[in-house]
Design an enzyme around this catalytic site. Sequence first.
Site, PDB file in Angstrom:
ATOM      1  N   GLY A 109     -33.146  42.326   6.222  1.00 30.90           N
ATOM      2  CA  GLY A 109     -33.522  40.969   6.620  1.00 30.90           C
ATOM      3  C   GLY A 109     -34.586  40.385   5.700  1.00 30.90           C
ATOM      4  O   GLY A 109     -35.341  39.494   6.081  1.00 30.90           O
ATOM      5  N   GLY A 111     -33.902  38.665   3.130  1.00 32.60           N
ATOM      6  CA  GLY A 111     -33.436  37.402   2.560  1.00 32.60           C
ATOM      7  C   GLY A 111     -32.675  37.566   1.256  1.00 32.60           C
ATOM      8  O   GLY A 111     -32.866  36.784   0.324  1.00 32.60           O
ATOM      9  N   SER A 112     -31.813  38.570   1.181  1.00 30.39           N
ATOM     10  CA  SER A 112     -31.095  38.797  -0.079  1.00 30.39           C
ATOM     11  C   SER A 112     -30.166  37.636  -0.422  1.00 30.39           C
ATOM     12  O   SER A 112     -30.025  37.283  -1.594  1.00 30.39           O
ATOM     13  CB  SER A 112     -30.319  40.113  -0.033  1.00 30.39           C
ATOM     14  OG  SER A 112     -29.571  40.198   1.142  1.00 30.39           O
ATOM     15  N   SER A 113     -29.557  37.000   0.589  1.00 32.03           N
ATOM     16  CA  SER A 113     -28.620  35.902   0.300  1.00 32.03           C
ATOM     17  C   SER A 113     -29.346  34.719  -0.332  1.00 32.03           C
ATOM     18  O   SER A 113     -28.864  34.124  -1.301  1.00 32.03           O
ATOM     19  CB  SER A 113     -27.950  35.401   1.577  1.00 32.03           C
ATOM     20  OG  SER A 113     -27.497  36.458   2.336  1.00 32.03           O
ATOM     21  N   ALA A 115     -32.282  34.812  -1.914  1.00 29.48           N
ATOM     22  CA  ALA A 115     -32.828  35.182  -3.231  1.00 29.48           C
ATOM     23  C   ALA A 115     -31.721  35.180  -4.286  1.00 29.48           C
ATOM     24  O   ALA A 115     -31.927  34.714  -5.409  1.00 29.48           O
ATOM     25  CB  ALA A 115     -33.508  36.543  -3.150  1.00 29.48           C
ATOM     26  N   ASP A 156     -36.680  30.724   3.457  1.00 33.24           N
ATOM     27  CA  ASP A 156     -36.476  31.906   2.607  1.00 33.24           C
ATOM     28  C   ASP A 156     -36.241  31.505   1.146  1.00 33.24           C
ATOM     29  O   ASP A 156     -36.652  32.204   0.215  1.00 33.24           O
ATOM     30  CB  ASP A 156     -35.324  32.767   3.145  1.00 33.24           C
ATOM     31  CG  ASP A 156     -34.175  31.948   3.698  1.00 33.24           C
ATOM     32  OD1 ASP A 156     -34.155  30.711   3.519  1.00 33.24           O
ATOM     33  OD2 ASP A 156     -33.265  32.540   4.315  1.00 33.24           O
TER      34      ASP A 156
HETATM   35  O1  PMV Z   1     -33.686  36.368  10.097  1.00 29.95           O
HETATM   36  P1  PMV Z   1     -34.450  35.781   8.976  1.00 29.95           P
HETATM   37  O2  PMV Z   1     -35.486  36.735   8.432  1.00 29.95           O
HETATM   38  O3  PMV Z   1     -33.590  35.220   7.899  1.00 29.95           O
HETATM   39  O4  PMV Z   1     -35.309  34.586   9.579  1.00 29.95           O
HETATM   40  C1  PMV Z   1     -34.695  33.530  10.268  1.00 29.95           C
HETATM   41  C2  PMV Z   1     -35.703  32.505  10.658  1.00 29.95           C
HETATM   42  C3  PMV Z   1     -35.134  31.351  11.479  1.00 29.95           C
HETATM   43  O5  PMV Z   1     -36.190  30.429  11.720  1.00 29.95           O
HETATM   44  C4  PMV Z   1     -34.636  31.858  12.821  1.00 29.95           C
HETATM   45  C5  PMV Z   1     -34.004  30.645  10.768  1.00 29.95           C
HETATM   46  C6  PMV Z   1     -34.419  29.770   9.598  1.00 29.95           C
HETATM   47  O6  PMV Z   1     -33.581  29.555   8.703  1.00 29.95           O
HETATM   48  O7  PMV Z   1     -35.558  29.282   9.565  1.00 29.95           O
END
Ligand code: PMV
Length: 323
Positions: A109, A111-113, A115, A156
Amino acid sequence: MKNKVTVSAPGKLMLFGEHAVIYGMPCIVTAVDQRIYAKVEKTDTNLIVVNAPSLGVKSYSVELSDLGRVDYPKEVRFVLKSVEIFFRKFKVKSGLIISTKSDFSSTFGFGSSSAVTVCTIKALSGIFDIQVDDKSLFDIAYKTVLQVQGVGSGFDLAAAIWGGTIYFVGGGKIIISLKIEKLPLVVGYTGIKADTASLVRKVGYFYKSNKKEIKLIFDAMKLIVESAKKDLVVGNYTRVGDLANINQGLLDSLGVNTKKLSDLILAARVAGATGAKLSGAGGGDCMIAFSPKSKKAIEKAIEAAGGKILSVKTSAPGVRIEQ
Ligand code: PMV
């Protein structure tokens, strides 16, 4: 014009404000020193070839004329959608070989997509010698992510582009880099891969049927982010911990907490963390604990509760050309 460009971008950890950021509220995210790399090479063929060994993809290819006409496989859709959108926007095209590599597993989780999306677009701007400033890079990458997964605030992407620790408002309306010396964090992985898009939708349904109440929760999350923005900068980790605990309670009330996350969070608090919360969409992935002291004891407690410690440095540099 170059024939070959390699770009890297950092992964991220959400610190405060997840979910509310989808509804126009701010959040705080930090870039981590685990990076994704994309090497883009120009070829004389009419094929886009993608290699992503960490995702089990070897020489997946698509004809230039099929870009935008076919469904891309899950593992390569962010890369191919980035190429499709870049080609269309700048009216360029060429055969390419794109190879991606990651310092971390896509299941964490981190954020590889996002990045890899940022890396691909940045590398293409180098290959075609097109100036794309950071905000335009964000806008193109955000369009890509929305077309692929339908939902997301883009926080992200901002972490991947600017790096550091960022105060961010949905869609990139406000992006402020925070001056934070060091962030005493422990990161615990639940071992469970969460599906961000479906959790965002789940909160969306909950919001629709409980609008008045959930609005208050989002307002409280906004207050927490505004306070954390100040307390992180001055290094008041007692207060940052309190804010993390309050934020966690609110996330729990949205229905995105899990038993495993709770186990790790409570273990961290008992072992001396000033505060702990889930990080990101919930449902699994990671939790974070703020710990100016007793870091070792907190790590041990998280492991004893069934978590895996991910050792990362925060406020890592943003996207950069490697070669
Ligand atoms: O699951 P992650 O680490 O990609 O975080 C998502 C965070 C959210 O606020 C739920 C979604 C977003 O794009 O902001």
